[in-house]
Design an enzyme around this catalytic site. Structure first.
Site, PDB file in Angstrom:
ATOM      1  N   HIS A  39       0.845  -1.199   0.000  1.00 29.25           N
ATOM      2  CA  HIS A  39       0.000   0.000   0.000  1.00 29.25           C
ATOM      3  C   HIS A  39       0.875   1.242   0.000  1.00 29.25           C
ATOM      4  O   HIS A  39       2.100   1.157   0.135  1.00 29.25           O
ATOM      5  CB  HIS A  39      -0.977  -0.016   1.173  1.00 29.25           C
ATOM      6  CG  HIS A  39      -0.352   0.069   2.535  1.00 29.25           C
ATOM      7  ND1 HIS A  39       0.590  -0.824   3.004  1.00 29.25           N
ATOM      8  CD2 HIS A  39      -0.546   0.957   3.562  1.00 29.25           C
ATOM      9  CE1 HIS A  39       0.934  -0.501   4.245  1.00 29.25           C
ATOM     10  NE2 HIS A  39       0.272   0.570   4.605  1.00 29.25           N
ATOM     11  N   HIS A  65       1.226   3.918   1.952  1.00 30.77           N
ATOM     12  CA  HIS A  65       1.725   4.657   3.124  1.00 30.77           C
ATOM     13  C   HIS A  65       3.249   4.789   3.026  1.00 30.77           C
ATOM     14  O   HIS A  65       3.953   3.879   2.569  1.00 30.77           O
ATOM     15  CB  HIS A  65       1.354   3.927   4.424  1.00 30.77           C
ATOM     16  CG  HIS A  65      -0.027   4.281   4.924  1.00 30.77           C
ATOM     17  ND1 HIS A  65      -0.761   3.455   5.740  1.00 30.77           N
ATOM     18  CD2 HIS A  65      -0.791   5.386   4.706  1.00 30.77           C
ATOM     19  CE1 HIS A  65      -1.933   4.036   6.012  1.00 30.77           C
ATOM     20  NE2 HIS A  65      -1.973   5.203   5.396  1.00 30.77           N
ATOM     21  N   ASP A 120       5.697   4.614   5.032  1.00 27.10           N
ATOM     22  CA  ASP A 120       6.625   3.650   5.653  1.00 27.10           C
ATOM     23  C   ASP A 120       6.768   2.381   4.817  1.00 27.10           C
ATOM     24  O   ASP A 120       7.546   1.499   5.167  1.00 27.10           O
ATOM     25  CB  ASP A 120       6.224   3.325   7.101  1.00 27.10           C
ATOM     26  CG  ASP A 120       4.825   2.730   7.244  1.00 27.10           C
ATOM     27  OD1 ASP A 120       3.901   3.200   6.562  1.00 27.10           O
ATOM     28  OD2 ASP A 120       4.663   1.796   8.057  1.00 27.10           O
ATOM     29  N   HIS A 121       6.042   2.324   3.683  1.00 28.89           N
ATOM     30  CA  HIS A 121       6.157   1.155   2.801  1.00 28.89           C
ATOM     31  C   HIS A 121       6.697   1.504   1.418  1.00 28.89           C
ATOM     32  O   HIS A 121       7.033   0.614   0.652  1.00 28.89           O
ATOM     33  CB  HIS A 121       4.794   0.451   2.671  1.00 28.89           C
ATOM     34  CG  HIS A 121       4.308  -0.083   3.987  1.00 28.89           C
ATOM     35  ND1 HIS A 121       4.329  -1.412   4.316  1.00 28.89           N
ATOM     36  CD2 HIS A 121       3.832   0.571   5.101  1.00 28.89           C
ATOM     37  CE1 HIS A 121       3.884  -1.582   5.554  1.00 28.89           C
ATOM     38  NE2 HIS A 121       3.571  -0.382   6.055  1.00 28.89           N
ATOM     39  N   HIS A 138      -7.307  -2.054   5.921  1.00 26.90           N
ATOM     40  CA  HIS A 138      -6.435  -1.035   6.499  1.00 26.90           C
ATOM     41  C   HIS A 138      -7.135   0.308   6.273  1.00 26.90           C
ATOM     42  O   HIS A 138      -8.259   0.336   5.755  1.00 26.90           O
ATOM     43  CB  HIS A 138      -5.074  -1.115   5.793  1.00 26.90           C
ATOM     44  CG  HIS A 138      -3.985  -0.334   6.437  1.00 26.90           C
ATOM     45  ND1 HIS A 138      -3.800  -0.288   7.795  1.00 26.90           N
ATOM     46  CD2 HIS A 138      -2.979   0.415   5.894  1.00 26.90           C
ATOM     47  CE1 HIS A 138      -2.741   0.482   8.050  1.00 26.90           C
ATOM     48  NE2 HIS A 138      -2.234   0.914   6.923  1.00 26.90           N
ATOM     49  N   ASP A 161      -0.280  -4.055   5.998  1.00 28.61           N
ATOM     50  CA  ASP A 161      -0.934  -3.546   7.204  1.00 28.61           C
ATOM     51  C   ASP A 161      -2.415  -3.928   7.158  1.00 28.61           C
ATOM     52  O   ASP A 161      -3.095  -3.736   6.149  1.00 28.61           O
ATOM     53  CB  ASP A 161      -0.819  -2.018   7.268  1.00 28.61           C
ATOM     54  CG  ASP A 161       0.616  -1.560   7.500  1.00 28.61           C
ATOM     55  OD1 ASP A 161       1.518  -2.419   7.514  1.00 28.61           O
ATOM     56  OD2 ASP A 161       0.822  -0.331   7.669  1.00 28.61           O
ATOM     57  N   HIS A 181       6.413  -5.466  11.442  1.00 29.77           N
ATOM     58  CA  HIS A 181       5.703  -4.193  11.632  1.00 29.77           C
ATOM     59  C   HIS A 181       5.447  -3.985  13.131  1.00 29.77           C
ATOM     60  O   HIS A 181       4.313  -3.830  13.587  1.00 29.77           O
ATOM     61  CB  HIS A 181       4.384  -4.196  10.832  1.00 29.77           C
ATOM     62  CG  HIS A 181       3.915  -2.826  10.414  1.00 29.77           C
ATOM     63  ND1 HIS A 181       3.071  -2.074  11.197  1.00 29.77           N
ATOM     64  CD2 HIS A 181       4.169  -2.067   9.316  1.00 29.77           C
ATOM     65  CE1 HIS A 181       2.813  -0.923  10.577  1.00 29.77           C
ATOM     66  NE2 HIS A 181       3.472  -0.891   9.437  1.00 29.77           N
TER      67      HIS A 181
END
Ligand SMILES: [Zn+2]
Ligand SMILES: [Zn+2]
Length: 312
Positions: A63, A65, A67-68, A140, A211, A269
């Site tokens: 996805h 976000h 942090d990915h 998510h 997530d 995570h």
């Protein structure tokens, strides 16, 4: 096959855990590696390993976000400097292509290889003679995919003595039999591949989930999997927060593994709220529900050998 975790933190990097990235090494199977998510500084993490960026054949993004994905433009650029010439296939949700294209264009980054973008929708997103990869939407706060990677059954080995007994001469006919082809001998006799090869061996199945809160999709992706990689952003004390933030607890992850009849569970995570001495508790709580649980740290490696998961 090996799994090599490069980033096992949640949301923000900490000194102990970088943001999400996981390498599936398929060096023996196909001479390449696949990357799942690419948090900021993933290329810095790679510098501490023997992973070669030009060997990265596919990147799967769960996805959008930060942090990915925030490590992607830098990684893609460095792969060029490091001699990457083979096409790289980038799988991810709608919007990924737009973001990468803008980042590379605005920074005047020219790559020495081409990127094939695949906008992921639910279903089979890749299949060849060796592997099939399926994607499904998890739950998510933005669209987030989980991936299920299935290795197809492996051709059984050639039973050479049996083939020789049936009159197969040394040479290319043996290779054909090994590859599943039936052959005709010079005297007109037919030898069937199945009669001179061992039965096919089952391949491995891994579910790499992004997530998600506890949900049925996580279970269906994980069904009978050899390895499930599941997030564990919260623990049972903070369970009330998990679902509203679109995340899971360690205990919920263990329930997914147990209810889906998986064989091994690796938690990642992990929130920076948890200090190093909390990690053992997180693991023990998961093990109460699903004994074959592990918690990945940055640079943890797991080997898949003869149907067993071995933590290096
Ligand atoms: Zn995340
Ligand atoms: Zn997220």
């Amino acid at each position: 096959m090996q799994l090599h975790f490069l980033g096992t933190g949640a949301g923000m990097p900490s000194k102990e855990r970088n943001t999400s990235a996981l390498v599936l090494k398929l060096l023996e199977e196909r001479g390449t590696v696949w990357l799942f998510d690419c948090g900021e500084a993933t290329q810095h993490q790679i510098l501490h390993t023997n992973i070669r960026p030009r060997k990265v054949e596919k990147i799967f993004i769960t996805h959008l976000h930060g942090d990915h994905i925030f490590g992607l433009p830098g990684f893609l650029s460095s792969r060029s400097f490091l001699g990457g010439e083979d096409t790289l296939t980038l799988y991810g949700p709608k919007g990924l292509k737009e973001w990468i294209t803008a980042s590379l264009n605005l920074s005047k980054t020219h790559l020495t290889y081409s990127i094939e973008f695949v906008e992921v929708v639910e279903g089979v997103i890749f299949e060849d003679g060796q592997f099939i990869v399926k994607a499904q939407l998890l739950q998510h706060v933005i669209p987030c995919f989980g991936y299920r990677i299935e290795q197809k059954p492996l051709q059984g080995e050639l039973l050479i003595d049996k083939a020789r007994e049936l009159g197969v001469p040394k040479g290319p006919l043996l290779g054909k039999l090994k590859n599943g082809e039936d052959i005709t001998l010079e005297d007109g006799g037919i030898v069937m591949s199945k009669d001179v090869t061992a039965p096919p061996k089952p391949g491995f199945t891994i579910a790499i989930l992004g997530d998600t809160k506890y949900c049925d999709t996580a279970k269906s992706l994980s069904e009978n999997a050899d390895i499930v990689v599941h997030e564990a952003t919260f623990d049972h004390k903070t369970e009330h927060l998990a679902a509203s933030y679109g995340h899971s607890t360690n205990v919920e992850a263990a329930r997914i593994a147990s209810e889906s009849n998986a064989k091994n569970l690796i938690l990642n995570h992990i929130s920076s709220r948890f200090l190093p001495h909390d990690i053992e508790n997180l693991l023990n709580e998961a093990k109460e529900i699903f004994p074959k649980s592990f918690i990945a740290n940055d640079f943890s490696q797991y080997d898949w050998k003869n149907g067993q998961l071995i933590e290096d």
